[in-house]
Design an enzyme around this catalytic site. Structure first.
Site, PDB file in Angstrom:
ATOM      1  N   HIS A  43      13.750  73.527  32.408  1.00 18.21           N
ATOM      2  CA  HIS A  43      12.327  73.765  32.179  1.00 18.21           C
ATOM      3  C   HIS A  43      11.540  72.458  32.171  1.00 18.21           C
ATOM      4  O   HIS A  43      10.414  72.399  32.669  1.00 18.21           O
ATOM      5  CB  HIS A  43      12.138  74.507  30.853  1.00 18.21           C
ATOM      6  CG  HIS A  43      10.775  75.085  30.673  1.00 18.21           C
ATOM      7  ND1 HIS A  43      10.340  76.196  31.355  1.00 18.21           N
ATOM      8  CD2 HIS A  43       9.736  74.704  29.891  1.00 18.21           C
ATOM      9  CE1 HIS A  43       9.097  76.484  30.999  1.00 18.21           C
ATOM     10  NE2 HIS A  43       8.708  75.590  30.110  1.00 18.21           N
ATOM     11  N   GLU A  87       1.892  78.826  35.550  1.00 21.26           N
ATOM     12  CA  GLU A  87       3.165  78.607  34.856  1.00 21.26           C
ATOM     13  C   GLU A  87       3.718  79.941  34.384  1.00 21.26           C
ATOM     14  O   GLU A  87       3.003  80.943  34.271  1.00 21.26           O
ATOM     15  CB  GLU A  87       2.994  77.662  33.665  1.00 21.26           C
ATOM     16  CG  GLU A  87       2.939  76.199  34.050  1.00 21.26           C
ATOM     17  CD  GLU A  87       3.186  75.288  32.859  1.00 21.26           C
ATOM     18  OE1 GLU A  87       3.044  75.760  31.700  1.00 21.26           O
ATOM     19  OE2 GLU A  87       3.515  74.104  33.069  1.00 21.26           O
ATOM     20  N   HIS A  89       5.947  82.295  31.494  1.00 21.16           N
ATOM     21  CA  HIS A  89       6.366  82.478  30.107  1.00 21.16           C
ATOM     22  C   HIS A  89       7.220  83.742  30.059  1.00 21.16           C
ATOM     23  O   HIS A  89       6.962  84.668  29.282  1.00 21.16           O
ATOM     24  CB  HIS A  89       5.165  82.556  29.166  1.00 21.16           C
ATOM     25  CG  HIS A  89       5.291  81.642  27.986  1.00 21.16           C
ATOM     26  ND1 HIS A  89       4.954  81.987  26.709  1.00 21.16           N
ATOM     27  CD2 HIS A  89       5.758  80.369  27.893  1.00 21.16           C
ATOM     28  CE1 HIS A  89       5.179  80.979  25.879  1.00 21.16           C
ATOM     29  NE2 HIS A  89       5.667  79.975  26.580  1.00 21.16           N
ATOM     30  N   GLU A 306       7.461  73.589  19.162  1.00 19.05           N
ATOM     31  CA  GLU A 306       6.498  73.901  20.225  1.00 19.05           C
ATOM     32  C   GLU A 306       5.312  74.693  19.667  1.00 19.05           C
ATOM     33  O   GLU A 306       4.739  75.543  20.348  1.00 19.05           O
ATOM     34  CB  GLU A 306       7.191  74.664  21.360  1.00 19.05           C
ATOM     35  CG  GLU A 306       8.244  73.838  22.071  1.00 19.05           C
ATOM     36  CD  GLU A 306       8.932  74.557  23.211  1.00 19.05           C
ATOM     37  OE1 GLU A 306       8.471  75.655  23.593  1.00 19.05           O
ATOM     38  OE2 GLU A 306       9.944  74.042  23.719  1.00 19.05           O
ATOM     39  N   SER A 531      10.815  78.469  37.414  1.00 25.03           N
ATOM     40  CA  SER A 531      11.427  79.271  36.356  1.00 25.03           C
ATOM     41  C   SER A 531      12.738  79.839  36.879  1.00 25.03           C
ATOM     42  O   SER A 531      12.749  80.819  37.627  1.00 25.03           O
ATOM     43  CB  SER A 531      10.486  80.406  35.924  1.00 25.03           C
ATOM     44  OG  SER A 531      11.113  81.233  34.958  1.00 25.03           O
TER      45      SER A 531
END
Length: 734
Positions: A43, A87, A89, A306, A531
């Site tokens: 990542h 991006e 998730h 995070e 990813s």
């Protein structure tokens, strides 16, 4: 409990641990090992993808900033620029759909405003399993709610996106978020460290234990144990992020900082290491100075947290007090936690005592890079060689059309976008569902920007090279169908485990296809995300390299929508009739097959079509434009009719091709436009000048969809077709 070594628990291999021992010259302590683990994760480190990503074209006259920063930047004239990135998730959203999706939005928004841009639009690209599955409906509802909840609270419109439903995503949904920002070129901010001795400040929210090892969680396959990793999913606060946006943009306007970096994946460790690495600097951070919202946090937890809505900034000399004043006015913390050093070391202290020391370059440039073996999977040739012509023709093409309009992959996504505020900021001029791409005005100018996200994972699965090209081409076509000129793209490359040769083959071939298309269309790749490990119990998702593209429309008055607008207009198919049916929704929904040769992609024809669509729009020669994609020609015509509220009659006689294949082929390089009879001759002449076949199919009007191809007809009442298309997902979710 487990007997595995601690480095394996952190996601490091035995060989990587040996490399760390050699770099350090000693055994690392728990904090140091954790810092290596997150920075050497896929990542953060891109250790499996970096060699392949070099294939992408990344430069062009419009490119101000390409890959390597928080987001890409392209010029749109008048000293203005767009900043954008997409991006993933995915894994957090599979475990905790609302917070996973919400914090995905929060993270991508921070990547934009950390560059100095005001975020003006969000888009998404989502993949789920079949809606018949109750758990899938739960995930789908949670993700959509999370995206809407966070974006709506920020006051950023969610203006576009896409959703697909396939069996392969049942256990591993894909949640990709794209953000676009606008700035003056003079205000671009980069993530760089300042001079030696410059302070480092953490600003925004306080640090908690959420998200620890989120980067490594995103770099492994999902399994039955993944639910135990719920603490790796961050918790977002959009109201705090809104304050953070305003405070950070104020810093940039006053030129108070050398650089700024989002505390995203790997938290303080990643942000500080990446800032320092660019200039060969070192950093020193005292974790006891970091504001916390939980008691008893260890240095390991502080450095790897995070927690959301935090930024690391490097102030210009003497500006710390002014920065504190700005953040205090916005009700946020701004605290000096360390400084930039010149020795190249990342030094972590606790109350002045050194608790960890690692060379900065060891965390960044010395991350191992793997050249994985790539092998064509055994199923590939077999699926390619399938002969659709052996299938019995359907007895009723109208019934096929009904089924396609009811497919969640094709049906209206109104259930999704009705939960988003897509008109906040009052810039949105083509609303979701009304055009092939979103269109936003640029206030104070006659310009607009067009935005789209696209990828058909089924096509990429069947042929990664052609499928990768198709993803780029469809995004560009969608931009051009509004009248805009495609500028550049960002991508989110969602794949399975790259350590498996057939997965890495999919990845490499898809990137090769995307790179070829981007180069030919003049749309360089300026940012992106990889990813990997999107697998559940060893079964990978379709290779899904999502393309997010931006375009520029010089005159907003020339914009074009997808819906028919005027009864009596002629309907023209530009690009010709084609009958390649491999990978189509028709094969999947009617015959239950995912097979066949993916349609050929002609990049020269794609470029010519994109240029033609811009010319037709700029000269105000067309009333509507809609590309031929999912569901083929029949669905493209039906959608134009439904959106415009006008029926049509159309007829086509393709020589030597099976009628149902011509109706439902998803072959690229084509679009349907509607034209006033007064302009028809000029449109046909321009198509010929661009060396594109243009066929007049019929005309707009009436209350039916009437389509005949080679003697085979499909006819539906407009009202019935609209009810099916608009209601399919809403019915499934209710």
């Amino acid at each position: 409990m487990t007997d595995r070594p601690v480095w394996q628990e952190m996601g490091l291999t035995d060989a990587e641990y040996q490399m760390i021992l050699e770099i350090m010259g000693r055994t690392p302590n728990h904090l140091e090992l954790g810092m290596f683990a997150v920075m050497w994760s896929e990542h953060c480190g891109y250790k499996n993808s970096r060699p392949v990503l070099k294939l992408f074209p990344t430069t062009g006259p419009q490119v101000i900033q390409g890959p390597g920063e928080n987001a890409g930047v392209v010029d749109i004239g008048d000293n203005q620029a767009l900043v954008f990135k997409i991006e993933s998730h995915n894994h957090p959203s599979a475990i905790e759909p609302y917070q996973g999706a919400a914090t995905g939005v929060g993270g991508i928004v921070r990547d934009i405003f950390t560059m100095g841009a005001r975020p003006i639009a969000l888009l998404d690209s989502l993949r789920f399993g079949p809606l018949e599955d109750e758990r899938v409906r739960h995930l789908f509802a949670g993700v959509v709610s999370g995206i809407g909840g966070y974006g709506n609270c920020l006051g950023i419109p969610t203006v576009g996106g896409e959703v697909y439903f396939e069996e392969c995503y049942r256990g591993n949904p894909l949640v990709n978020a794209m953000c676009v920002g606008l700035l003056d070129r003079d205000d671009i901010a980069l993530a760089v460290a300042g001079e030696v001795g410059s302070p480092l400040m953490v600003v925004g929210a306080r640090t908690g234990r959420d998200g620890i090892h989120g980067a490594t969680f995103a770099s492994e396959e999902l399994s039955d144990e993944s639910q135990e990793k719920r603490p790796s999913v961050q918790v977002g606060d959009p109201f705090m992020e809104k304050l953070l946006i305003e405070a950070c943009l104020e810093l940039i306007r006053e030129d108070l900082v050398f650089g700024m970096q989002d505390l995203g994946a790997a938290g303080l460790t990643s942000s500080a290491a990446e800032m320092a690495s660019k200039d060969g600097r070192g950093v020193e951070i005292d974790v006891s100075l970091v504001p916390r919202r939980e008691k008893g946090m260890t240095p390991y937890e502080v450095m790897l947290s995070e927690s959301q809505e935090r930024m690391l900034i490097c102030p210009r000399p003497g500006s710390e007090q002014r920065i504190r004043e700005i953040f205090d006015r916005w009700g946020l913390d701004a605290t000096v936690i360390g400084q930039v050093t010149g020795d190249g070391w990342f030094r972590v202290k606790e109350a002045g005592v050194v608790v960890g020391e690692v060379p900065v370059q060891a965390l960044t440039t010395q991350c191992p890079v793997y050249h994985r073996p790539a092998e064509e999977p055994p199923y590939y040739r077999q699926l390619q060689q399938f002969e659709p012509g052996t299938l019995p023709p359907p007895g009723d093409c109208a019934e096929v059309l009904r089924r396609l309009l009811a497919s969640p992959n094709i049906a209206s996504k109104e259930w999704v976008y009705s939960q988003y505020d897509h008109q906040v900021m009052i810039n949105t001029v083509v609303l979701p569902g009304a055009g092939d791409a979103a269109l936003l005005r640029v206030k104070g100018t006659p310009k607009a920007i067009a935005l789209s996200t696209d990828c058909n994972g089924r096509m990429v699965y069947l042929d990664p090279f052609r499928g990768g090209m198709m993803a780029v081409c469809e995004a560009a076509r969608n931009i051009a169908c509004t009248g805009a000129r495609p500028l550049a793209l960002t991508n989110c490359l969602n794949f399975g485990n790259p350590e498996k040769p057939h997965i890495f083959w999919q990845f490499r071939r898809a990137v090769e296809g995307m790179a070829a298309a981007a180069a030919r269309l003049g749309t360089p790749v300026v940012s992106g995300n990889v990813s990997f490990y999107n697998e559940t119990k060893g079964e990978a998702v379709y290779p899904t390299p999502v393309v997010g593209m931006v375009g520029l429309l010089e005159d907003i008055g020339t914009r074009v929508g997808m819906g028919f607008r005027q009864a009596g207009d002629a309907i023209v198919l530009v690009g010709g009739a084609r009958g390649e049916i491999g990978g189509s929704e028709y094969l999947a929904r009617w015959y239950g097959l995912v097979a066949g040769e993916v349609p050929e992609v002609d990049l020269d024809r794609e470029k010519a079509l994109i240029q033609l669509l811009q010319v037709l729009a700029s000269r105000r020669l067309i009333s509507s434009a809609h590309d031929v994609a999912d569901g083929g020609l029949a669905v493209a015509l039906a959608e134009a009719a439904i959106v415009g509220g006008l029926g049509f009659s159309a007829r086509l006689d393709p020589a030597g091709q099976r009628p149902d294949f011509v109706l439902f082929s998803e072959a690229p390089g084509r679009a349907v436009v509607s034209v006033s009879p007064l302009c028809l001759g000029e449109v046909l002449a321009l198509a010929e000048a661009h060396e594109l076949e243009a066929v007049v199919l019929g005309q707009v009007g009436g209350d039916r969809l009437q389509l005949e191809v080679g003697g085979v007809s499909a006819s539906l009442q407009l009202e019935e077709a609209a009810a099916i298309w608009k209601g399919a997902i809403r019915w499934a979710m209710s």
